[in-house]
Design an enzyme around this catalytic site. Structure first.
Site, PDB file in Angstrom:
ATOM      1  N   GLU A  87       0.852  -1.195   0.000  1.00 34.57           N
ATOM      2  CA  GLU A  87       0.000   0.000   0.000  1.00 34.57           C
ATOM      3  C   GLU A  87       0.883   1.239   0.000  1.00 34.57           C
ATOM      4  O   GLU A  87       1.717   1.431   0.900  1.00 34.57           O
ATOM      5  CB  GLU A  87      -0.919   0.009   1.224  1.00 34.57           C
ATOM      6  CG  GLU A  87      -1.716   1.278   1.430  1.00 34.57           C
ATOM      7  CD  GLU A  87      -2.552   1.640   0.206  1.00 34.57           C
ATOM      8  OE1 GLU A  87      -2.358   2.759  -0.340  1.00 34.57           O
ATOM      9  OE2 GLU A  87      -3.393   0.811  -0.206  1.00 34.57           O
ATOM     10  N   ASP A 119       5.476   1.863  -2.983  1.00 32.94           N
ATOM     11  CA  ASP A 119       4.907   1.909  -4.328  1.00 32.94           C
ATOM     12  C   ASP A 119       4.994   0.518  -4.931  1.00 32.94           C
ATOM     13  O   ASP A 119       6.068  -0.107  -4.923  1.00 32.94           O
ATOM     14  CB  ASP A 119       5.680   2.907  -5.192  1.00 32.94           C
ATOM     15  CG  ASP A 119       5.222   2.885  -6.636  1.00 32.94           C
ATOM     16  OD1 ASP A 119       4.170   3.470  -6.936  1.00 32.94           O
ATOM     17  OD2 ASP A 119       5.916   2.246  -7.462  1.00 32.94           O
ATOM     18  N   ASP A 137      -5.584  -4.303  -6.982  1.00 34.92           N
ATOM     19  CA  ASP A 137      -6.711  -3.391  -6.787  1.00 34.92           C
ATOM     20  C   ASP A 137      -6.160  -2.046  -6.323  1.00 34.92           C
ATOM     21  O   ASP A 137      -6.498  -1.546  -5.257  1.00 34.92           O
ATOM     22  CB  ASP A 137      -7.691  -3.966  -5.758  1.00 34.92           C
ATOM     23  CG  ASP A 137      -8.943  -3.097  -5.613  1.00 34.92           C
ATOM     24  OD1 ASP A 137      -9.155  -2.217  -6.465  1.00 34.92           O
ATOM     25  OD2 ASP A 137      -9.684  -3.290  -4.640  1.00 34.92           O
TER      26      ASP A 137
END
Length: 219
Positions: A87, A119, A137
């Protein structure tokens, strides 16, 4: 009416956490990103990927913590031994502890969970771990990325990078808020099997989940 709980400025722009009655919403640069209301398609993203796996013990990589639906679904599967979640937004990780209640904290505290603040593209390039399933996602879809830099994930370069992080027989699943025909065509160049799952939503196009398996051998 939604109430702003916190507003932070990151290198990628403004991130806003809002509360609407008992639910929370995350807005990025003025664009709705996600909320805690349903999560049916995020759960399907992981469930469909795991159903396509054949190994008895599974290591899973999830791109994007979001509000935690994907992580929660992965931890429900008895064969899952590790879930690595990448994340980029530190604030989203922190909100799991401060605003998303016991549910979010419980998933993060599971010993199988490893949450990394990084990242995703850079993390994929720098590391060497391989996974039985990779579930992406991090955007609203290949054609609607949250940041311009994420577009590489859905390119030939990105797909080659993701394939290298899959074990033989591994599965790649990608979430999208809309159809992404060019991306689907690219997937079919890299994988022998691509399945599309649709999840109806109250408004607009259904959510799309692409599940790819059987990496081809041209790389």
């Amino acid at each position: 009416m939604a109430v702003v709980v916190e507003r932070v400025v990151t290198p990628r722009g403004e991130l806003v956490l809002r509360r609407a009655q008992e639910e929370h919403e995350i807005i990025h640069n003025g664009v709705f990103l996600m909320d805690t209301r349903n999560g049916a398609s995020e759960r399907l993203l992981v469930r469909a990927a795991l159903e396509a796996c054949r190994q008895p013990r599974l290591r899973i990589l999830i791109g994007g913590l979001g509000v935690g639906f994907s992580l929660d679904e992965a931890l429900r599967h008895p064969a899952v031994t590790e879930v690595a979640v990448i994340e980029v937004e530190e604030a989203i990780i922190r909100w799991h502890a401060t605003h998303f209640g016991a549910h979010g904290s419980r998933a993060r505290e599971d010993p199988r969970t490893r949450v990394v603040n990084a990242d995703l593209t850079a993390w994929l390039v720098d590391g060497a771990d391989q996974f039985d399933a990779i579930c992406l996602d991090v955007d609203n879809g290949p054609d609607w990325t949250v940041t311009a830099g994420n577009a590489v994930l859905y390119s030939e370069e990105g797909l080659s990078l993701l394939r290298r992080r899959l074990v033989p027989g591994g599965v790649l699943a990608v979430w999208s808020a809309m159809a992404a025909p060019a991306f689907e065509a690219a997937l079919r160049q890299h994988f022998s099997s691509v399945q599309l799952h649709l999840v109806e939503v109250p408004r607009g196009d259904p959510d799309h989940v692409y599940v790819a398996a059987g990496a081809t051998s041209f790389l």
